[in-house]
Enzyme design. Sequence first.
Site, PDB file in Angstrom:
ATOM      1  N   ASP A 262      78.080 -60.897   8.741  1.00  0.00           N
ATOM      2  CA  ASP A 262      79.075 -61.718   8.093  1.00  0.00           C
ATOM      3  C   ASP A 262      78.955 -63.227   8.454  1.00  0.00           C
ATOM      4  OD1 ASP A 262      80.233 -61.966  10.659  1.00  0.00           O
ATOM      5  OD2 ASP A 262      82.043 -60.886   9.866  1.00  0.00           O
TER       6      ASP A 262
ATOM      7  N   ASP B 113      82.687 -52.030   4.068  1.00  0.00           N
ATOM      8  CA  ASP B 113      82.843 -52.238   5.424  1.00  0.00           C
ATOM      9  C   ASP B 113      84.098 -52.430   5.642  1.00  0.00           C
ATOM     10  OD1 ASP B 113      83.459 -54.990   7.034  1.00  0.00           O
ATOM     11  OD2 ASP B 113      83.017 -55.472   4.862  1.00  0.00           O
TER      12      ASP B 113
ATOM     13  N   CYS C  98      84.463 -30.629   8.025  1.00  0.00           N
ATOM     14  CA  CYS C  98      83.793 -31.794   8.425  1.00  0.00           C
ATOM     15  C   CYS C  98      82.670 -30.843   9.437  1.00  0.00           C
ATOM     16  CB  CYS C  98      84.643 -32.829   9.231  1.00  0.00           C
ATOM     17  SG  CYS C  98      83.742 -34.100  10.081  1.00  0.00           S
TER      18      CYS C  98
ATOM     19  N   CYS D 197      81.043 -32.841  11.851  1.00  0.00           N
ATOM     20  CA  CYS D 197      80.499 -33.665  12.773  1.00  0.00           C
ATOM     21  C   CYS D 197      80.534 -33.020  14.170  1.00  0.00           C
ATOM     22  CB  CYS D 197      81.466 -34.985  12.843  1.00  0.00           C
ATOM     23  SG  CYS D 197      83.167 -34.684  13.404  1.00  0.00           S
TER      24      CYS D 197
ATOM     25  N   CYS E  72      84.368 -31.952  15.098  1.00  0.00           N
ATOM     26  CA  CYS E  72      84.920 -30.733  14.540  1.00  0.00           C
ATOM     27  C   CYS E  72      84.302 -29.366  14.716  1.00  0.00           C
ATOM     28  CB  CYS E  72      84.892 -31.166  13.114  1.00  0.00           C
ATOM     29  SG  CYS E  72      86.105 -32.628  12.578  1.00  0.00           S
TER      30      CYS E  72
ATOM     31  N   HIS F  26      84.386 -38.725  14.456  1.00  0.00           N
ATOM     32  CA  HIS F  26      84.922 -38.090  13.326  1.00  0.00           C
ATOM     33  C   HIS F  26      85.075 -39.074  11.944  1.00  0.00           C
ATOM     34  CE1 HIS F  26      87.009 -35.459  10.468  1.00  0.00           C
ATOM     35  NE2 HIS F  26      88.005 -36.590  10.385  1.00  0.00           N
TER      36      HIS F  26
END
Length: 377
Positions: free
Chosen positions: A93, A267, A305, A307, A310, A336
């Site tokens: 940015d 974002d 999920c 991930c 999880c 997660h």
Amino acid sequence: MVIKYKLKKKSSECKARLGEITTPHGTFETPVFMAVGTNATVKTLSVEELEELESHIILGNTYHLWLQPGDDIVRDAGGLHKFMNWKHSILTDSGGFQVFSLAKLRDIKEEGVYFKHHKSGAKLFLSPEKSIEIQNNLGSDIMMCFDECPPYPASHEYLEKSLERTLRWAKRCKEANRNKDTQGLFGIVQGGEFEDLRKRSARELVVMDFDGYSIGGTSVGEPKEIQNKVLDYTLDILPEDKPRYLMGVGSPGAILDAVERGIDMFDCVLPTRIARHGTAMTTNGRKILKNKEFERDFSPLDNKCDCYTCKNYTKAYLHHLIKADEILGYRLISIHNIRFLNNLTKEIRDAIREDRFMELKKRVYEEYGLKDGGKDF
């Protein structure tokens, strides 16, 4: 153009787009969510973990990296990619949002903004040229123009003057870029909630011919309906062969609403920030894991999920970690939450590809508790 955008498919149901962006550090499909690496790190996570979560592009903050460790140090380290050992794309940015949200005693002049350090109170100055110089030193793939991020609400008179200055600053940013062959530059559409100002901003930026265009001045407290209206009367003006980026948005409902209107990139600090407060995004809405209801819940955080969190830990364990103020708890929920948003945008891409985006949006709204005006983050 350094940044190349390929439009792969347009939805037959709405204005959603499946695209592909190529930067000097890789190619990825859009819509895409960018995790925020404020200080050259996505909080609590390693770059290897981000790769496992299938993050293809992250965001770095010019303001913070300028102050610590200093853009000259990052430059001498070989640029931000080498400094933080990230091999994929980076967007930085401009520092404008931080100047207007964190800095003290701002004095906005034509040459730039005089202000005080948000912690020490030291006198600082940031201009379009200085912002681009810092971003050149950081070596990001995509840079942002330095703009004024006006407050909400603000009068038409104030916003018109602010917009005119921001457009002049945009021209100066483009002229200041000394790495035109290796670093792309996005213009930022401003104008508050006023249709005439937004359209004027978009048209004048398109004439300047940037690598991409972002919608700024949203997620600053305006109602969700205002944000959607801004997108409705702005995006049609922007070229189809350039990326469109909605800054500061990371909630499921807002992402779906924006994709429906033609946004490609997002974002937000949301997934890691709420993780540090013990809150998880799941396919069944948000879970506040410090709540007693999870004390004996030995099921995964999210059955849908894949991930690391999880697959290996339960809500009861996460509840314990949060109650005990253990850093591991914040890490596991951050893992997660970022995976959740990466999975959501992947689902969105697949749905656009298969012409079922509106079906996906309806399902997510229902599962997330948004169907009847339920609260989004």
